[in-house]
Design a protein around this motif. Sequence first.
Motif, PDB file in Angstrom:
ATOM      1  N   ILE A 186      -0.141  31.652  95.641  1.00  0.00           N
ATOM      2  CA  ILE A 186      -0.105  30.675  96.735  1.00  0.00           C
ATOM      3  C   ILE A 186      -1.008  29.492  96.407  1.00  0.00           C
ATOM      4  O   ILE A 186      -0.668  28.330  96.680  1.00  0.00           O
ATOM      5  CB  ILE A 186      -0.493  31.335  98.069  1.00  0.00           C
ATOM      6  N   GLY A 187      -2.153  29.753  95.804  1.00  0.00           N
ATOM      7  CA  GLY A 187      -3.017  28.669  95.363  1.00  0.00           C
ATOM      8  C   GLY A 187      -2.337  27.784  94.340  1.00  0.00           C
ATOM      9  O   GLY A 187      -2.427  26.545  94.400  1.00  0.00           O
ATOM     10  N   CYS A 246      -8.420  36.720  92.755  1.00  0.00           N
ATOM     11  CA  CYS A 246      -7.197  35.989  93.114  1.00  0.00           C
ATOM     12  C   CYS A 246      -7.396  35.184  94.392  1.00  0.00           C
ATOM     13  O   CYS A 246      -6.938  34.039  94.505  1.00  0.00           O
ATOM     14  CB  CYS A 246      -6.030  36.968  93.290  1.00  0.00           C
ATOM     15  N   ILE A 247      -8.082  35.771  95.352  1.00  0.00           N
ATOM     16  CA  ILE A 247      -8.340  35.077  96.616  1.00  0.00           C
ATOM     17  C   ILE A 247      -9.239  33.868  96.384  1.00  0.00           C
ATOM     18  O   ILE A 247      -9.050  32.803  97.003  1.00  0.00           O
ATOM     19  CB  ILE A 247      -8.956  36.051  97.638  1.00  0.00           C
ATOM     20  N   LEU A 248     -10.201  33.988  95.504  1.00  0.00           N
ATOM     21  CA  LEU A 248     -11.077  32.857  95.200  1.00  0.00           C
ATOM     22  C   LEU A 248     -10.303  31.715  94.557  1.00  0.00           C
ATOM     23  O   LEU A 248     -10.544  30.535  94.862  1.00  0.00           O
ATOM     24  CB  LEU A 248     -12.226  33.305  94.296  1.00  0.00           C
ATOM     25  N   LYS A 249      -9.364  32.040  93.681  1.00  0.00           N
ATOM     26  CA  LYS A 249      -8.533  30.997  93.079  1.00  0.00           C
ATOM     27  C   LYS A 249      -7.646  30.338  94.139  1.00  0.00           C
ATOM     28  O   LYS A 249      -7.428  29.126  94.113  1.00  0.00           O
ATOM     29  CB  LYS A 249      -7.686  31.582  91.955  1.00  0.00           C
ATOM     30  N   GLN A 279     -18.709  35.783  86.685  1.00  0.00           N
ATOM     31  CA  GLN A 279     -17.262  35.841  86.861  1.00  0.00           C
ATOM     32  C   GLN A 279     -16.835  35.185  88.180  1.00  0.00           C
ATOM     33  O   GLN A 279     -15.658  34.876  88.354  1.00  0.00           O
ATOM     34  CB  GLN A 279     -16.782  37.295  86.816  1.00  0.00           C
ATOM     35  N   VAL A 280     -17.783  34.985  89.063  1.00  0.00           N
ATOM     36  CA  VAL A 280     -17.531  34.305  90.332  1.00  0.00           C
ATOM     37  C   VAL A 280     -18.150  32.910  90.326  1.00  0.00           C
ATOM     38  O   VAL A 280     -17.556  31.947  90.798  1.00  0.00           O
ATOM     39  CB  VAL A 280     -18.089  35.137  91.507  1.00  0.00           C
TER      40      VAL A 280
END
Length: 303
Positions: free
Chosen positions: A141-142, A180-183, A224-225
């Motif tokens: 979605i991003g 994935c949510i962060l992207k 990684q974040v």
Amino acid sequence: MAKLSKGQFENAKSFIHSKARKLESARFELEFENGSKENVLKELLRFQNEDGGFGNGLEPDFRCKESSALATSIGLDYLLKAGVDENHVVVEEAIKYLLTTFNKDKMGWQIVPREVESAPRAIWWNYSEDGTWGNPTAEIIGLLHHYKGLVPADFLLDLTKYAIDYVNNLMEYENHELLCILKFSKELPEEEYGLISNKLIEMVKANVTVDPDKWDSYCLLPIQVVHSPRSEFYDLFSDIIPANLDYLVAKQTTEGYWEPTWAWGQYEEEWEKVKVEWSGCLTLDYLKVLKAFDWIDLQGEKQ
């Protein structure tokens, strides 16, 4: 503080150009050697199928040639980072593949196809209808937001609303889904991002491993974040980031690469080949992080 020395950097560079996939070599050139996005495109095309999706081992842990949502999200992420816009046919075809394979009942994408079991793979890549919704759907979605000129506006709006509601109602957090949510969140307009910003902080604080004694395990490292000092989460981990960067430098092998912290558990002969591919991917990723934090000393000698 133990920055990566010039010698260590040169060893990493030599490994990527001589042992890694040509794709990682082209991506390294683009990042560090004034390379061209055309070379990245050329190498990515080797992994794109006629249906527009990506497969053929682009995600090294499963080797089936068939397209998958996961491999296609990786391919589009590489295209995004290379600066390839939505007018390029490789992007157009990949987005078309995603729009065609969208599962309305799932409000998302099946991560891999049934054909995943037709080729060597990691033990966790057997076909399953289960799994977290956000991996890779949230990231996709991003990507659709980034390439929104190719996406029906109403479709993207409905997906975004669903994703925001999903994130805010999550009670358990899984590392891969979180990434994935962060992207996804990075591609949102400011107003929509604000609807999940507090939840993202909660999720990141819960999942990132700040205990150095646990960093050798399969865990989510701070870097990684937090990919650079400009990260919105930098202040949460600013005290531990230097130690994590030092840890990263210390884990580089004398041959110049970083190794995966996992193994397939089957297809051992194939895994030995794939392990080298992953080493190329990880080495490039870690060099980019070290560069972003100015943790590479190209003037000095090995510490």
